[in-house]
Design a protein around this motif. Structure first.
Motif, PDB file in Angstrom:
ATOM      1  N   ASP A 150      24.903  12.155  84.269  1.00 34.01           N
ATOM      2  CA  ASP A 150      24.422  13.397  83.678  1.00 34.01           C
ATOM      3  C   ASP A 150      22.921  13.381  83.393  1.00 34.01           C
ATOM      4  O   ASP A 150      22.405  14.289  82.764  1.00 34.01           O
ATOM      5  CB  ASP A 150      25.184  13.684  82.364  1.00 34.01           C
ATOM      6  CG  ASP A 150      26.636  13.997  82.633  1.00 34.01           C
ATOM      7  OD1 ASP A 150      26.925  14.499  83.734  1.00 34.01           O
ATOM      8  OD2 ASP A 150      27.479  13.750  81.749  1.00 34.01           O
ATOM      9  N   ARG A 152      19.194  14.055  83.552  1.00 34.34           N
ATOM     10  CA  ARG A 152      18.365  15.067  84.206  1.00 34.34           C
ATOM     11  C   ARG A 152      16.973  14.504  84.507  1.00 34.34           C
ATOM     12  O   ARG A 152      16.361  14.826  85.499  1.00 34.34           O
ATOM     13  CB  ARG A 152      18.234  16.304  83.302  1.00 34.34           C
ATOM     14  CG  ARG A 152      19.477  17.160  83.236  1.00 34.34           C
ATOM     15  CD  ARG A 152      19.647  17.955  84.531  1.00 34.34           C
ATOM     16  NE  ARG A 152      21.006  18.412  84.705  1.00 34.34           N
ATOM     17  CZ  ARG A 152      21.436  19.593  84.289  1.00 34.34           C
ATOM     18  NH1 ARG A 152      20.631  20.400  83.657  1.00 34.34           N
ATOM     19  NH2 ARG A 152      22.684  19.943  84.490  1.00 34.34           N
ATOM     20  N   LYS A 153      16.501  13.682  83.559  1.00 30.49           N
ATOM     21  CA  LYS A 153      15.193  13.049  83.748  1.00 30.49           C
ATOM     22  C   LYS A 153      15.328  11.587  83.379  1.00 30.49           C
ATOM     23  O   LYS A 153      16.004  11.245  82.408  1.00 30.49           O
ATOM     24  CB  LYS A 153      14.140  13.707  82.854  1.00 30.49           C
ATOM     25  CG  LYS A 153      13.653  15.054  83.383  1.00 30.49           C
ATOM     26  CD  LYS A 153      12.648  15.681  82.444  1.00 30.49           C
ATOM     27  CE  LYS A 153      12.163  17.026  83.003  1.00 30.49           C
ATOM     28  NZ  LYS A 153      11.348  17.745  82.004  1.00 30.49           N
ATOM     29  N   ASP A 170      19.195  17.196  76.523  1.00 32.01           N
ATOM     30  CA  ASP A 170      18.091  18.103  76.849  1.00 32.01           C
ATOM     31  C   ASP A 170      17.918  19.200  75.785  1.00 32.01           C
ATOM     32  O   ASP A 170      16.813  19.624  75.495  1.00 32.01           O
ATOM     33  CB  ASP A 170      18.286  18.709  78.245  1.00 32.01           C
ATOM     34  CG  ASP A 170      19.585  19.472  78.384  1.00 32.01           C
ATOM     35  OD1 ASP A 170      20.453  19.367  77.484  1.00 32.01           O
ATOM     36  OD2 ASP A 170      19.749  20.172  79.408  1.00 32.01           O
ATOM     37  N   PHE A 202      19.493  13.749  79.160  1.00 30.00           N
ATOM     38  CA  PHE A 202      20.767  14.029  79.865  1.00 30.00           C
ATOM     39  C   PHE A 202      21.249  15.432  79.545  1.00 30.00           C
ATOM     40  O   PHE A 202      20.816  16.058  78.565  1.00 30.00           O
ATOM     41  CB  PHE A 202      21.836  12.990  79.500  1.00 30.00           C
ATOM     42  CG  PHE A 202      22.179  12.929  78.036  1.00 30.00           C
ATOM     43  CD1 PHE A 202      22.979  13.912  77.443  1.00 30.00           C
ATOM     44  CD2 PHE A 202      21.722  11.875  77.252  1.00 30.00           C
ATOM     45  CE1 PHE A 202      23.293  13.835  76.112  1.00 30.00           C
ATOM     46  CE2 PHE A 202      22.034  11.802  75.907  1.00 30.00           C
ATOM     47  CZ  PHE A 202      22.826  12.790  75.323  1.00 30.00           C
ATOM     48  N   HIS A 203      22.134  15.911  80.398  1.00 25.15           N
ATOM     49  CA  HIS A 203      22.779  17.200  80.155  1.00 25.15           C
ATOM     50  C   HIS A 203      24.248  17.040  80.524  1.00 25.15           C
ATOM     51  O   HIS A 203      24.589  16.955  81.707  1.00 25.15           O
ATOM     52  CB  HIS A 203      22.145  18.294  81.002  1.00 25.15           C
ATOM     53  CG  HIS A 203      22.792  19.631  80.817  1.00 25.15           C
ATOM     54  ND1 HIS A 203      22.412  20.500  79.823  1.00 25.15           N
ATOM     55  CD2 HIS A 203      23.821  20.221  81.467  1.00 25.15           C
ATOM     56  CE1 HIS A 203      23.178  21.577  79.886  1.00 25.15           C
ATOM     57  NE2 HIS A 203      24.048  21.434  80.871  1.00 25.15           N
ATOM     58  N   ASP A 210      24.714  17.455  73.879  1.00 24.11           N
ATOM     59  CA  ASP A 210      23.369  17.809  74.338  1.00 24.11           C
ATOM     60  C   ASP A 210      22.445  18.139  73.168  1.00 24.11           C
ATOM     61  O   ASP A 210      21.241  18.022  73.262  1.00 24.11           O
ATOM     62  CB  ASP A 210      23.442  19.009  75.295  1.00 24.11           C
ATOM     63  CG  ASP A 210      24.141  18.629  76.583  1.00 24.11           C
ATOM     64  OD1 ASP A 210      24.264  17.424  76.847  1.00 24.11           O
ATOM     65  OD2 ASP A 210      24.599  19.544  77.303  1.00 24.11           O
TER      66      ASP A 210
END
Lengths: 413, 238
Positions: A150, A152-153, A170, A202-203, A210
Motif C-alpha cells: 500500500d 504510495r511514496k 497519506d 501509505f494508503h 490512513d
C-alpha cells in the motif's frame, strides 16, 4: 406411458402459448434476478472480507488475559468475597516474547511479527494529532501485513536505514501538511519526545489507518514508550486465513495471552453478513413464490379448460395418478424452462453488473461492482423455482385428478 | 365355451345408486341385470329414468350405493379408483353422445392414446392398429386430421374406433347417435351392429330412439330407476 403423459402435458401448455411464455418469463426473471443479486451480495461480502483479511492480522496476540488474574484469596478459600480490590500494577507487555515467537514458529503455518503499539501525539508545524505508533521489524512487517503493497511514496524497508524514520498514512500527512523527507515530532504519553523523519506514505483505503497510524522501528517505539525490550503485540498472518479461529485458540492455550482471530475481532460484522444472507434468501424465496403463483394460475386455468379431456381420459382408463402427473409435469416443465432461461439471464446480468465502473473517494475504494460467480447460487435459485413450480402445478393437478368424470359427462349432455 | 365366457360379461346385483344431499336422489334402484357376450343391448326409458346412470355404474365410472357390479364374474366393489380405471382400460370401451376427442391430437393419435396408456404394443403396432380401425370404419384417409376438421358423424366414428382400441369385450355407448343426423346415425349404428355381429363383442347402448332400440337384440326399459321390462329378441352367442 410417460411419453404419452408428457405429450399431453406439452400439448396443453403449447395450447396456451402466450400465457405459458409469461409464466416461464416470470420464473426466469425470478431466477435471473436472484442469481444476479446473490452474485452481487456474495461479491461485496467476499471483497469486504478479503480486504478485512488483508488489512488485519489473522491472529492478534496482545498482552491481555481473557480472565483477570486469580486473587490469592480465591486460591485459598472456596468462597471469597472482596470489594474495592485493586490488583497490583502489572508491568504491561508480553513477557518472554522471544520464547513465544519461537513457539509460534514451530506450529503456525504462516508468519508472525512481535511489535510494540504505543499511543502518541504527532506534531508538525502548528498541527497536532493523536496517532497509534507500531514499532515493528520492517522486513517481517512486509510478510504479515499489506502495508508494503500500500506504499504510495517510499518503501517500507527504507525504515531499516533510518532508525528514527516513520511511515505514515497519506491522510495523516495531509493533516499535518508534511510530505516524505519532512520531520514530525512524536511525543508519548510518558512525555518522551523524539523527532522522526518521514520515509514513506501509505494508503490502505481504511480511513482509520490512513488518518492516524504510523509505523516505526521496534527500537524507536520502545524508546518513545520508555520501555526497552518491551513487546505488547504479536501479529500472525496465516497461509490459510480460514483456519484463524483454531490457530488462535491453540496459541492461547499454549502461551496464555489473549489471541483474537480476525473472525472473532469482526464477529458482529460477520453476523451482519449472516443476517444479510438470510434477508437475501427470503427475498429470493418471495420472488420465486410470486413466480410460482403465475404457474399456479396457468395450470389452474388449463385444468379448468381441460376438464372434459380429464373426464374422457379417466373414462378411458387413466388413473388419478396419471392425471396428476400430466398437470404436475406441466408446472415442472414451466419451472424447468424458466430456470434454464433464468440461468442465462442471471449470468448475463452478472456480467453486465461486473462491468459497471464507478469511483468513490471513501473507505475502501471500489472501482467496479464486486460479483462472485458461484454455481451454488444457480443451484439454489433453480431448486427454489422448481419446488415452487412443482407445488404450483401439484395443487391444481390434485384437484383435477379427483374430478368425477360422470359430473363432466352429464354436464356436457 | 370357456369358463370365462360362461360368466356374464357384466352383471349387476341388487344395485342401487343414491346421490347424497339434503334431498337424496335415487338414480337407480334394485337393478339385477346380466349381460352376456355378444349381446346388443338397448337401455331405453323416459328422460330421468336413470338410463345413463345405469350405464355409468355398469362401466365402473360410478360406484353403487348398494349392491355390486361384476365384470367377467369378478366382483368390483373392493377395487379402488385406479384399479377400476385399469379394468376400464382393458375390458371396457366408452362412446358418449359427444365425441370427447382430444382436440389437439390427430385422429390417429386419439385412437392410440388408450393403447399407449395400456402399453402392450409397440408404437408401430399401435399406429397400425389405429389405421386398421379407421380403415374398417371408412375413415382411413382422415388419419392425420384433427377433430375440428371432421364432421360430427366422422368424429363419432373416431370415438368408436378409440373405444375399440384396446380390444375391449364390451362397448358402452351413451346416446351414441344423439347428436347426429339420420345418415350419420345409420352409419354409426351399423358399425355398432357389426361390432356385435362380426366381432362378437357386447354393445350396451343408451338410446331414446325407439327405431334404433327396436333394431337391437335386447331391450332393457327403465322407469324411475327400476327395470320395467327386459325383452330379448335375439340372444347373443348363438
Amino acid at each position: 406411458m410417460l411419453s404419452l403423459i408428457t405429450d399431453i402435458a406439452l400439448t396443453h401448455i403449447a395450447g396456451r402459448g402466450r400465457q405459458t411464455l409469461v409464466s416461464i418469463l416470470g420464473v426466469a426473471l425470478g431466477v435471473g434476478f436472484s442469481i444476479a443479486m446473490a452474485a452481487l451480495m456474495q461479491g461485496s461480502q467476499d471483497e469486504f472480507v478479503t480486504s478485512l483479511i488483508d488489512a488485519l492480522p489473522h491472529v492478534d496476540i496482545t498482552d491481555e488475559y481473557r480472565d483477570p488474574p486469580r486473587q490469592p484469596a480465591d486460591l485459598v478459600f472456596d468462597l471469597a468475597a472482596y470489594s474495592n480490590l485493586r490488583p497490583r500494577e502489572d508491568t504491561r507487555g508480553i513477557l518472554n516474547a522471544t520464547e513465544a515467537m519461537t513457539a509460534l514458529r514451530a506450529f503456525v503455518d504462516g508468519n508472525a511479527v512481535a511489535s510494540l503499539k504505543v499511543q502518541a501525539v504527532a506534531r508538525a508545524g502548528g498541527a497536532e494529532t493523536g496517532i497509534t505508533l507500531t514499532g515493528t521489524d520492517p522486513a517481517r512487517e512486509a510478510l504479515i501485513s499489506s502495508f508494503d503493497e500500500d506504499m504510495r511514496k517510499g518503501k517500507l524497508e527504507d525504515l531499516r536505514a533510518s532508525p528514527f524514520g516513520i511511515v505514515i498514512g497519506d491522510k495523516l500527512a495531509d493533516k499535518l501538511t508534511i510530505d516524505i523527507g519532512d520531520t514530525v515530532v512524536v511525543s508519548s504519553t510518558g512525555d518522551i519526545t523524539r523527532r522522526f523523519k518521514v520515509t514513506g506514505l501509505f494508503h490502505t483505503g481504511v480511513v482509520a489507518q490512513d488518518n492516524a497510524y504510523g509505523l516505526v522501528n521496534l527500537k524507536a517505539a520502545q524508546i518513545i514508550a520508555g520501555r526497552p525490550n518491551a513487546v505488547n503485540e504479536i501479529r500472525v498472518r496465516l497461509n490459510d486465513a480460514q483456519s484463524a479461529r483454531d490457530v488462535a485458540a491453540q496459541i492461547e492455550r499454549l502461551i496464555g495471552y489473549k489471541s483474537v482471530s480476525w473472525q472473532e475481532a469482526n464477529e458482529s460484522l460477520l453476523e451482519a453478513f449472516f443476517i444479510r444472507n438470510i434477508i437475501m434468501f427470503t427475498v429470493v424465496g418471495a420472488i420465486l413464490l410470486v413466480a410460482g403463483f403465475g404457474i399456479f394460475n396457468i395450470v389452474s386455468i388449463i385444468t379448468h379448460e381441460k376438464s372434459r379431456d380429464i373426464a374422457i381420459l379417466k373414462s378411458l382408463g387413466f388413473a388419478e395418478r396419471d392425471i396428476r402427473l400430466i398437470f404436475l409435469s406441466e408446472g415442472l416443465a414451466m419451472g424447468l424452462a424458466g430456470s434454464l432461461l433464468g440461468w442465462a439471464l442471471g449470468f448475463g446480468l452478472t456480467k453486465v453488473l461486473s462491468s459497471v465502473k464507478f469511483e468513490i473517494e471513501q473507505a475502501t475504494e471500489i472501482t467496479h461492482l464486486p460479483v462472485t460467480f458461484d454455481l451454488m447460487h444457480y443451484g439454489v435459485a433453480a431448486s427454489f423455482a422448481i419446488i415452487a413450480a412443482a407445488t404450483a402445478g401439484y395443487l391444481p393437478a390434485r384437484k383435477a385428478s379427483r374430478l368425477n368424470p360422470v359430473d363432466i359427462i352429464r354436464g356436457a349432455t | 365355451m370357456s369358463k370365462l365366457e360362461a360368466a356374464p360379461v357384466i352383471s349387476a346385483h341388487g344395485m342401487t345408486r343414491i346421490l347424497p344431499g339434503t334431498v337424496p336422489v335415487t338414480l337407480v334402484k334394485d337393478i339385477d341385470l346380466e349381460i352376456g357376450h355378444g349381446e346388443f343391448v338397448a337401455i331405453t326409458g323416459p328422460s330421468g329414468s336413470g338410463k345413463s346412470s345405469l350405464l355409468y355404474l355398469l362401466g365402473l365410472l360410478d360406484v353403487p350405493t348398494e349392491g355390486a357390479v361384476h365384470i367377467n364374474g369378478a366382483p368390483t366393489e373392493d377395487l379402488d379408483a385406479d384399479e377400476r380405471a385399469h379394468l376400464r382400460l382393458e375390458t371396457l370401451g366408452f362412446v358418449f353422445q359427444f365425441h370427447f376427442l382430444l382436440p389437439e391430437f390427430t385422429t390417429l393419435d386419439n385412437i392410440t392414446i388408450p393403447m399407449r396408456r395400456l402399453g402392450k404394443r409397440s408404437r408401430k403396432e399401435m399406429d397400425e392398429r389405429a389405421q386398421e380401425l379407421l380403415d374398417a370404419l371408412g375413415m382411413g384417409d382422415q388419419a392425420h386430421k384433427r377433430p375440428d376438421q371432421l364432421s360430427g358423424g366422422q368424429r363419432q366414428r373416431v370415438a368408436v374406433a378409440r373405444a375399440l382400441a384396446n380390444d375391449p369385450a364390451v362397448i358402452l355407448a351413451d346416446e351414441p347417435t344423439g347428436s347426429l343426423d339420420s345418415k350419420s346415425t345409420e352409419q354409426v349404428f351399423s358399425i355398432l351392429k357389426d361390432i356385435v355381429d362380426k366381432e362378437g363383442r357386447t354393445v350396451v347402448a343408451v338410446t331414446h330412439d325407439i327405431d334404433l332400440a327396436e333394431r337391437m337384440y335386447r331391450r332393457v326399459h327403465l322407469i324411475d330407476g327400476r327395470i320395467d321390462s327386459d325383452v330379448t329378441i335375439k340372444s347373443g352367442k348363438r
